[in-house]
Design an enzyme around this catalytic site. Structure first.
Site, PDB file in Angstrom:
ATOM      1  N   ASP A 102       0.813  -1.325  -0.253  1.00 20.55           N
ATOM      2  CA  ASP A 102       0.209   0.098   0.139  1.00 20.55           C
ATOM      3  C   ASP A 102       0.804   1.285  -0.257  1.00 20.55           C
ATOM      4  OD1 ASP A 102       0.863   0.263   2.475  1.00 20.55           O
ATOM      5  OD2 ASP A 102      -1.048  -0.303   3.433  1.00 20.55           O
ATOM      6  N   ASP A 276      -7.988  -7.510   0.813  1.00 21.71           N
ATOM      7  CA  ASP A 276      -7.009  -7.699   1.949  1.00 21.71           C
ATOM      8  C   ASP A 276      -7.492  -7.250   3.405  1.00 21.71           C
ATOM      9  OD1 ASP A 276      -5.345  -5.030   3.263  1.00 21.71           O
ATOM     10  OD2 ASP A 276      -6.341  -4.551   1.343  1.00 21.71           O
TER      11      ASP A 276
END
Length: 385
Positions: A102, A276
């Protein structure tokens, strides 16, 4: 030790193939030089270079094709430059399959102290030691490249819900400008992927504007950020149903930070390919097991004298191996084995949910699969002895 990926060492370009659809649900495959990712896919979260309580080979054995690494945490400890010197994140944690990182933006907004947001980026003090850092779109891309990520996220601003429309508009437009800078900083790396992040809160019109802007910039995939941040599930599902038709059909779609099994099943129904969440391992550490019968709280006293396994029909050996009484004992005494076993059980169940969805979409029976899965959850756990 595998060297960090360069244009010279890359074996194949990043690619997405859509194999089948059933309603809005999609069955696909992402190809990377480190291996394929079958979708719908759930990515276990390895926040600081480890999936808590699990060896890398155990994570792979649950069925995971890809892990997520956290840019914010890894840039603070042990540092992206240090990871790069040690061969990249794959070698550092001994996971030789794909890794998605991320951008760090969400954690800066939620964890960091004394944040200051400007057009340039965000400056903040570490939640660990108070040290000062700056994260810009360019620096986020640099960090993720140093980590040797296979799928990189643009830097965006994620705001909580509910928020005002003016605030959602401001953050969405800033994220679009940062998307352009992220794309420029990423450059030409055909063996890696850069994903744009759709923002716009719970406003479908703003989401559509964000999607159109990102599509015009052009990305290898499109992430959906800013959901599961305080809004009810039905709001998230409404936003997804409105948004996914506006995203390119030939690119993967990733719903960030979601979620529980019912969130994932609903996301698949609405055209999402990747998910996720820290929830399955966090739930395991708190004594909760996910099975075909729903979530089972092994802290409950009803299990303390129960010799039955968690689920004798499960393909997971750990569900059949240990008695409920033993798992209850491990959780109550806070033995680390309890957290390890339940984390493995939960990650395996999440993967089985996705594997079953992929097969059902390919067979054109996804609606039946979803209905039966929900019926099994609603039926609940085994009767008390």
């Amino acid at each position: 030790m595998t060297p960090p990926m360069t244009a010279d060492t890359a074996k194949t370009d990043f690619a997405f193939t859509l194999n089948a659809t059933d309603g809005m649900a999609r069955n696909g495959r992402i190809d990377t030089w480190r291996g394929e990712i079958n979708t719908p896919a759930f990515m276990p979260v390895g926040t600081v270079g480890t999936v808590k309580g699990m060896y890398p080979e155990q994570v792979r054995d649950t069925g995971a094709d890809i892990l997520l690494g956290n840019t914010y945490h890894l840039m603070l400890r042990p540092g992206a430059e240090r990871v790069a010197k040690l061969g990249g994140l794959h070698d550092f944690m001994d996971w030789q399959r794909p890794i998605l990182t991320d951008s760090g933006g969400f954690q800066v907004m939620s964890l960091a102290q004394l944040r200051k947001l400007t057009e340039r980026g965000v400056t903040f003090r570490s939640h660990i030691d108070g040290s000062k850092h700056e994260l810009t779109p360019e620096r986020s891309i640099e960090i993720q490249t140093l980590l040797d990520s296979d799928i990189i996220m643009q830097l965006d601003e994620c705001i909580p819900l509910p928020s005002t429309r003016d605030e959602m508009t401001r953050a969405m437009q800033l994220s679009l400008r940062w998307a352009e800078r992220s794309k420029a900083a990423f450059g030409n790396q055909p063996a890696r992927a850069l994903f744009g992040i759709v923002q716009g809160g719970d406003d479908s019109e703003l989401r559509a504007q964000s999607a159109a802007g990102l599509t015009s910039i052009g990305f290898s995939g499109y992430s959906i950020g800013g959901l599961a941040v305080g809004e009810p599930q039905e709001v998230m599902f409404r936003v997804l149903a409105d948004l996914t038709p506006a995203l390119p059909e030939d690119k993967p779609r990733y719903l960030m930070g979601v979620g529980k099994p019912d969130d994932i099943l609903g996301g698949i129904e609405r055209g999402v390919d990747m998910f996720d969440c820290v929830h399955p391992t966090r739930a395991g550490r708190h004594g909760h097991a996910y099975t075909r019968m729903g979530v089972i709280n092994l802290k409950n006293a009803r299990h303390k004298d129960d010799p039955r396994p968690l689920d004798e029909t499960s393909p997971n050996p750990n569900c059949r191996r240990f008695s409920r009484a033993y798992l209850h004992h491990l959780i109550r005494t806070e033995e680390m084995l309890g957290a390890m076993v339940l984390s493995q059980i939960n990650l395996h169940y999440y993967q089985q949910l996705c594997i079953g969805a992929r097969a059902a979409i390919a067979a054109g029976t996804f609606a039946d699969y979803a209905a039966q899965t929900r019926a099994d959850w609603a039926a609940g756990d085994l009767p008390t002895l």
